[in-house]
Scaffold this motif. Structure first.
Motif, PDB file in Angstrom:
ATOM      1  N   CYS A 249      10.510 -13.130   4.096  1.00  0.00           N
ATOM      2  CA  CYS A 249      11.438 -12.205   3.464  1.00  0.00           C
ATOM      3  C   CYS A 249      12.479 -11.847   4.507  1.00  0.00           C
ATOM      4  CB  CYS A 249      10.704 -10.954   2.972  1.00  0.00           C
ATOM      5  SG  CYS A 249       9.597 -11.285   1.605  1.00  0.00           S
TER       6      CYS A 249
ATOM      7  N   ARG B 114       2.027  -2.410  -6.771  1.00  0.00           N
ATOM      8  CA  ARG B 114       0.602  -2.722  -6.817  1.00  0.00           C
ATOM      9  C   ARG B 114       0.082  -2.621  -8.248  1.00  0.00           C
ATOM     10  NH1 ARG B 114      -3.258   1.807  -4.574  1.00  0.00           N
ATOM     11  NH2 ARG B 114      -2.786   2.597  -6.676  1.00  0.00           N
TER      12      ARG B 114
ATOM     13  N   TYR C 296      -0.181  -7.731  -8.841  1.00  0.00           N
ATOM     14  CA  TYR C 296       1.124  -7.117  -8.610  1.00  0.00           C
ATOM     15  C   TYR C 296       2.006  -7.266  -9.833  1.00  0.00           C
ATOM     16  CZ  TYR C 296      -0.605  -7.377  -3.877  1.00  0.00           C
ATOM     17  OH  TYR C 296      -1.392  -7.239  -2.774  1.00  0.00           O
TER      18      TYR C 296
ATOM     19  N   VAL D 174       5.193  -2.025  -2.986  1.00  0.00           N
ATOM     20  CA  VAL D 174       4.685  -2.783  -1.848  1.00  0.00           C
ATOM     21  C   VAL D 174       5.644  -2.620  -0.655  1.00  0.00           C
ATOM     22  CG1 VAL D 174       4.176  -5.087  -0.973  1.00  0.00           C
ATOM     23  CG2 VAL D 174       3.474  -4.454  -3.283  1.00  0.00           C
TER      24      VAL D 174
ATOM     25  N   HIS E 222      -2.427  -3.221   0.710  1.00  0.00           N
ATOM     26  CA  HIS E 222      -1.559  -4.186   0.033  1.00  0.00           C
ATOM     27  C   HIS E 222      -0.325  -4.490   0.875  1.00  0.00           C
ATOM     28  CE1 HIS E 222      -3.677  -4.495  -3.850  1.00  0.00           C
ATOM     29  NE2 HIS E 222      -4.142  -3.308  -3.501  1.00  0.00           N
ATOM     30  N   ASN E 223       0.147  -3.504   1.616  1.00  0.00           N
ATOM     31  CA  ASN E 223       1.247  -3.771   2.547  1.00  0.00           C
ATOM     32  C   ASN E 223       0.813  -4.808   3.581  1.00  0.00           C
ATOM     33  OD1 ASN E 223       2.559  -1.751   1.162  1.00  0.00           O
ATOM     34  ND2 ASN E 223       2.420  -0.233   2.804  1.00  0.00           N
TER      35      ASN E 223
ATOM     36  N   PHE F 236       0.690  -8.397   2.123  1.00  0.00           N
ATOM     37  CA  PHE F 236       2.013  -9.038   2.071  1.00  0.00           C
ATOM     38  C   PHE F 236       2.460  -9.486   3.456  1.00  0.00           C
ATOM     39  CE2 PHE F 236       2.434  -8.444  -2.281  1.00  0.00           C
ATOM     40  CZ  PHE F 236       3.687  -8.809  -2.751  1.00  0.00           C
ATOM     41  N   ARG F 237       2.165  -8.692   4.468  1.00  0.00           N
ATOM     42  CA  ARG F 237       2.553  -9.081   5.827  1.00  0.00           C
ATOM     43  C   ARG F 237       1.780 -10.312   6.295  1.00  0.00           C
ATOM     44  NH1 ARG F 237       1.928  -3.550   6.968  1.00  0.00           N
ATOM     45  NH2 ARG F 237       0.020  -4.004   8.143  1.00  0.00           N
TER      46      ARG F 237
ATOM     47  N   LEU G 246       1.874 -13.366   3.082  1.00  0.00           N
ATOM     48  CA  LEU G 246       3.174 -13.784   2.568  1.00  0.00           C
ATOM     49  C   LEU G 246       4.294 -13.608   3.586  1.00  0.00           C
ATOM     50  CD1 LEU G 246       2.897 -12.228  -1.010  1.00  0.00           C
ATOM     51  CD2 LEU G 246       2.381 -14.559  -0.305  1.00  0.00           C
TER      52      LEU G 246
ATOM     53  N   CYS H  29       5.775 -11.047   4.615  1.00  0.00           N
ATOM     54  CA  CYS H  29       6.798 -10.156   4.054  1.00  0.00           C
ATOM     55  C   CYS H  29       6.442  -8.732   4.418  1.00  0.00           C
ATOM     56  CB  CYS H  29       6.858 -10.333   2.532  1.00  0.00           C
ATOM     57  SG  CYS H  29       8.141  -9.335   1.763  1.00  0.00           S
TER      58      CYS H  29
ATOM     59  N   MET I 116       9.630  -3.560  -0.786  1.00  0.00           N
ATOM     60  CA  MET I 116      10.053  -4.405  -1.902  1.00  0.00           C
ATOM     61  C   MET I 116      10.767  -3.577  -2.968  1.00  0.00           C
ATOM     62  SD  MET I 116       9.384  -7.293  -0.769  1.00  0.00           S
ATOM     63  CE  MET I 116       9.984  -8.151  -2.224  1.00  0.00           C
TER      64      MET I 116
ATOM     65  N   LEU J 150      10.106 -15.284  -2.295  1.00  0.00           N
ATOM     66  CA  LEU J 150       8.937 -14.582  -2.821  1.00  0.00           C
ATOM     67  C   LEU J 150       8.844 -14.736  -4.337  1.00  0.00           C
ATOM     68  CD1 LEU J 150       6.538 -12.745  -2.066  1.00  0.00           C
ATOM     69  CD2 LEU J 150       7.995 -10.805  -2.678  1.00  0.00           C
TER      70      LEU J 150
END
Length: 267
Positions: free
Chosen positions: A9, A104, A162, A189, A199-200, A203-204, A207, A209, A213, A242
């Protein structure tokens, strides 16, 4: 769905001008960039306002704000008089604003959240301000657009879910969208203040990211001089990898239709 592919991202390094005439200018604000210099972060050296001033070779006047981690449409006036007119429009809730967010869980249906918010005060900037003010009216329209389940265990669950959501705030309270989504138990997120750390982190780590978001995708307003309707759009480019990875729509027309549906609720 395989999860080994890593998604970036990217944070934009230069300001992209989305609209400009002799009275106003709109830019695509990068996530993580402060709008103007603030003693809250004395070590920061780049700011949207100063960068844009140097880019245009003239002074610019901010007329609204976006949180530091939020990306998207940010409008400036090119004179103090136009700034006053635009600020009055915004304060009178004459602007229509369309945001996109990844939240989320499965947000199954849309609606309007009318949930007053107490003014959030900064420990430094507002240390002399009263904290006993009554909650202020705060209204947000929201519409789920897509959802996905990733086969990645999170907390006590075997998979992570998500939703992609369109949002349109009718009011402009501090952190309104972030606080409202958290109130709905669908935090955005990447939100380190009101979100879900597990959940943060997903994503890190899975993904690649780490940004919030939340994208200020669209701003519709009446031009303060010509009287014409302006529709200013931020790019999906930063979100495209993404969106592709999660199998979510890339067509601009899809999001335009979603915002039109939200705006109908505000008429």
């Amino acid at each position: 769905m395989p999860v080994s592919k890593r998604i970036e991202c990217p944070q934009l390094s230069e300001l992209t001008i989305l609209y400009q005439d002799e009275w106003l200018v709109a830019v695509d604000k990068p996530a993580g960039m402060l709008v103007h210099r603030s003693f809250l972060d004395k070590h920061e050296t780049r700011f949207v306002m100063q960068t844009l001033r140097d880019q245009l070779g003239q002074h610019v006047f901010p007329v609204h704000r976006l949180d530091r981690p939020t990306s998207g449409v940010l409008l400036f006036a090119l004179s103090s008089e136009v700034a006053r007119l635009l600020s009055e429009q915004n304060a009178s809730q004459h602007w229509q604003k369309g945001y996109l967010a990844v939240v989320r869980g499965y947000l199954e249906q849309g609606g309007t959240l009318d949930y007053p918010l107490k003014e959030q005060q900064d420990k430094i900037a507002d240390k002399f301000s009263s904290d006993d003010k009554a909650a202020q009216s705060a209204v947000t329209d929201y519409l789920p657009l897509a959802k996905v389940e990733l086969p990645i265990p999170v907390s006590r669950y075997p998979a992570a879910r998500y939703s992609l959501v369109a949002l349109s705030p009718r009011t402009g309270r501090k952190h309104q969208l972030r606080r409202h989504l958290a109130h709905l138990r669908h935090p955005i997120v990447g939100d380190t203040s009101h979100g879900d750390g597990k959940h943060n982190r997903l994503f890190r780590e899975h993904l690649q990211c780490s940004q919030l978001m939340l994208l200020a995708k669209q701003l519709i307003l009446t031009h303060p001089i010509s009287g014409k309707t302006l529709c200013i759009e931020a790019s999906l480019a930063g979100w495209q990898p993404l969106l592709q990875r999660l199998g979510w729509p890339l067509q601009e027309s899809f999001y335009q239709q979603a915002f039109e549906q939200l705006y109908k609720e505000q008429r």
